[in-house]
Design a protein around this motif. Structure first.
Motif, PDB file in Angstrom:
ATOM      1  N   THR A   2     -18.304  59.008  -2.487  1.00  0.00           N
ATOM      2  CA  THR A   2     -17.202  59.646  -2.916  1.00  0.00           C
ATOM      3  C   THR A   2     -16.748  59.082  -4.406  1.00  0.00           C
ATOM      4  O   THR A   2     -17.108  57.824  -4.568  1.00  0.00           O
ATOM      5  CB  THR A   2     -16.030  59.568  -2.037  1.00  0.00           C
ATOM      6  N   ARG A   3     -16.181  60.037  -5.139  1.00  0.00           N
ATOM      7  CA  ARG A   3     -15.889  59.499  -6.605  1.00  0.00           C
ATOM      8  C   ARG A   3     -14.323  58.875  -6.443  1.00  0.00           C
ATOM      9  O   ARG A   3     -13.592  59.227  -5.806  1.00  0.00           O
ATOM     10  CB  ARG A   3     -15.703  60.870  -7.343  1.00  0.00           C
ATOM     11  N   LYS A   4     -14.406  57.752  -7.455  1.00  0.00           N
ATOM     12  CA  LYS A   4     -13.251  57.003  -7.349  1.00  0.00           C
ATOM     13  C   LYS A   4     -12.118  57.666  -7.992  1.00  0.00           C
ATOM     14  O   LYS A   4     -12.365  58.364  -9.081  1.00  0.00           O
ATOM     15  CB  LYS A   4     -13.424  55.654  -7.915  1.00  0.00           C
ATOM     16  N   THR A   5     -10.749  57.613  -7.376  1.00  0.00           N
ATOM     17  CA  THR A   5      -9.658  58.469  -7.876  1.00  0.00           C
ATOM     18  C   THR A   5      -9.197  57.768  -9.267  1.00  0.00           C
ATOM     19  O   THR A   5      -9.181  56.729  -9.348  1.00  0.00           O
ATOM     20  CB  THR A   5      -8.488  58.269  -7.041  1.00  0.00           C
ATOM     21  N   THR A   6      -9.320  58.437 -10.385  1.00  0.00           N
ATOM     22  CA  THR A   6      -8.971  58.081 -11.566  1.00  0.00           C
ATOM     23  C   THR A   6      -7.310  58.052 -11.867  1.00  0.00           C
ATOM     24  O   THR A   6      -6.531  58.508 -11.011  1.00  0.00           O
ATOM     25  CB  THR A   6      -9.412  58.948 -13.094  1.00  0.00           C
ATOM     26  N   ILE A  75      -5.933  68.816   0.167  1.00  0.00           N
ATOM     27  CA  ILE A  75      -6.818  67.448   0.107  1.00  0.00           C
ATOM     28  C   ILE A  75      -6.454  66.590   1.558  1.00  0.00           C
ATOM     29  O   ILE A  75      -5.860  67.143   2.481  1.00  0.00           O
ATOM     30  CB  ILE A  75      -5.744  66.528  -1.003  1.00  0.00           C
ATOM     31  N   THR A  76      -7.260  65.546   1.634  1.00  0.00           N
ATOM     32  CA  THR A  76      -7.074  64.838   3.001  1.00  0.00           C
ATOM     33  C   THR A  76      -6.051  64.022   2.628  1.00  0.00           C
ATOM     34  O   THR A  76      -5.569  63.488   1.769  1.00  0.00           O
ATOM     35  CB  THR A  76      -8.432  63.956   3.176  1.00  0.00           C
ATOM     36  N   PRO A  77      -5.193  63.735   3.966  1.00  0.00           N
ATOM     37  CA  PRO A  77      -4.125  62.640   3.863  1.00  0.00           C
ATOM     38  C   PRO A  77      -4.705  61.344   3.142  1.00  0.00           C
ATOM     39  O   PRO A  77      -4.077  60.518   2.681  1.00  0.00           O
ATOM     40  CB  PRO A  77      -3.926  62.436   5.249  1.00  0.00           C
ATOM     41  N   ALA A  78      -5.728  60.760   3.471  1.00  0.00           N
ATOM     42  CA  ALA A  78      -6.467  59.756   2.950  1.00  0.00           C
ATOM     43  C   ALA A  78      -6.355  59.617   1.230  1.00  0.00           C
ATOM     44  O   ALA A  78      -6.182  58.766   0.779  1.00  0.00           O
ATOM     45  CB  ALA A  78      -7.780  59.237   3.559  1.00  0.00           C
ATOM     46  N   SER A  79      -6.484  60.876   0.794  1.00  0.00           N
ATOM     47  CA  SER A  79      -6.372  60.928  -0.576  1.00  0.00           C
ATOM     48  C   SER A  79      -5.096  60.484  -1.366  1.00  0.00           C
ATOM     49  O   SER A  79      -4.930  59.970  -2.515  1.00  0.00           O
ATOM     50  CB  SER A  79      -6.729  62.466  -0.925  1.00  0.00           C
ATOM     51  N   VAL A  80      -4.113  60.670  -0.608  1.00  0.00           N
ATOM     52  CA  VAL A  80      -2.725  60.261  -1.347  1.00  0.00           C
ATOM     53  C   VAL A  80      -2.705  58.804  -1.096  1.00  0.00           C
ATOM     54  O   VAL A  80      -2.326  58.233  -2.011  1.00  0.00           O
ATOM     55  CB  VAL A  80      -1.818  60.688   0.025  1.00  0.00           C
ATOM     56  N   GLY A  81      -3.407  58.121  -0.134  1.00  0.00           N
ATOM     57  CA  GLY A  81      -3.416  56.631  -0.127  1.00  0.00           C
ATOM     58  C   GLY A  81      -4.488  56.212  -1.176  1.00  0.00           C
ATOM     59  O   GLY A  81      -4.133  55.081  -1.986  1.00  0.00           O
ATOM     60  N   GLU A  82      -5.411  56.587  -1.542  1.00  0.00           N
ATOM     61  CA  GLU A  82      -6.478  56.343  -2.625  1.00  0.00           C
ATOM     62  C   GLU A  82      -5.776  56.879  -3.911  1.00  0.00           C
ATOM     63  O   GLU A  82      -5.931  55.758  -4.901  1.00  0.00           O
ATOM     64  CB  GLU A  82      -7.617  57.294  -2.518  1.00  0.00           C
ATOM     65  N   ALA A  83      -5.172  57.684  -4.228  1.00  0.00           N
ATOM     66  CA  ALA A  83      -4.256  57.984  -5.329  1.00  0.00           C
ATOM     67  C   ALA A  83      -3.224  56.942  -5.622  1.00  0.00           C
ATOM     68  O   ALA A  83      -3.150  56.477  -6.837  1.00  0.00           O
ATOM     69  CB  ALA A  83      -3.549  59.250  -5.358  1.00  0.00           C
ATOM     70  N   LEU A  84      -2.647  56.364  -4.682  1.00  0.00           N
ATOM     71  CA  LEU A  84      -1.527  55.294  -4.729  1.00  0.00           C
ATOM     72  C   LEU A  84      -2.176  54.181  -5.409  1.00  0.00           C
ATOM     73  O   LEU A  84      -1.644  53.418  -6.455  1.00  0.00           O
ATOM     74  CB  LEU A  84      -1.017  55.084  -3.531  1.00  0.00           C
ATOM     75  N   LYS A  85      -3.294  53.738  -5.083  1.00  0.00           N
ATOM     76  CA  LYS A  85      -4.050  52.621  -5.478  1.00  0.00           C
ATOM     77  C   LYS A  85      -4.295  52.588  -7.020  1.00  0.00           C
ATOM     78  O   LYS A  85      -4.544  51.718  -7.400  1.00  0.00           O
ATOM     79  CB  LYS A  85      -5.278  52.323  -4.654  1.00  0.00           C
TER      80      LYS A  85
END
Length: 98
Positions: A2-6, A75-85
């Motif tokens: 998976t691509r890391k969230t920028t 999006i997936t709910p997990a994407s929100v947590g990844e974006a937060l980071k």
């Protein structure tokens, strides 16, 4: 893989989450009460470091809101947590300097 969230992607998602919260007659008053921000001051507050991370934390803190926002955003709910980071103050590393 998976691509890391920028940070740009994370910021765009947080802005989308803010618009989602602002458009909801139940979520907006709760968000304003929890943050202590006046509705007219949101635009100014959004420029402050950590504000967008706070929006995502607000969404993440309530599972029904998270699920609904994720569905709304496609999006997936997990994407929100990844974006937060990927946002300033989106993790606990800043606490190490205090």
């Amino acid at each position: 893989m998976t691509r890391k969230t920028t940070s740009e992607d994370a910021e765009a998602l947080a802005i989308s989450a803010l618009a989602y919260v602002a458009a909801d007659p139940v979520l907006l008053p709760r968000f304003l009460a929890l943050t202590g921000i006046d509705a007219q001051a949101i635009r100014h507050a959004a420029r402050e470091p950590g504000f967008l991370a706070g929006v995502l934390r607000f969404v993440l803190a309530h599972e029904p809101t998270l699920i609904d926002f994720a569905g709304h955003a496609g999006i997936t709910p997990a994407s929100v947590g990844e974006a937060l980071k990927a946002l300033p103050t989106g993790d606990d590393r800043y606490l190490a300097s205090t």
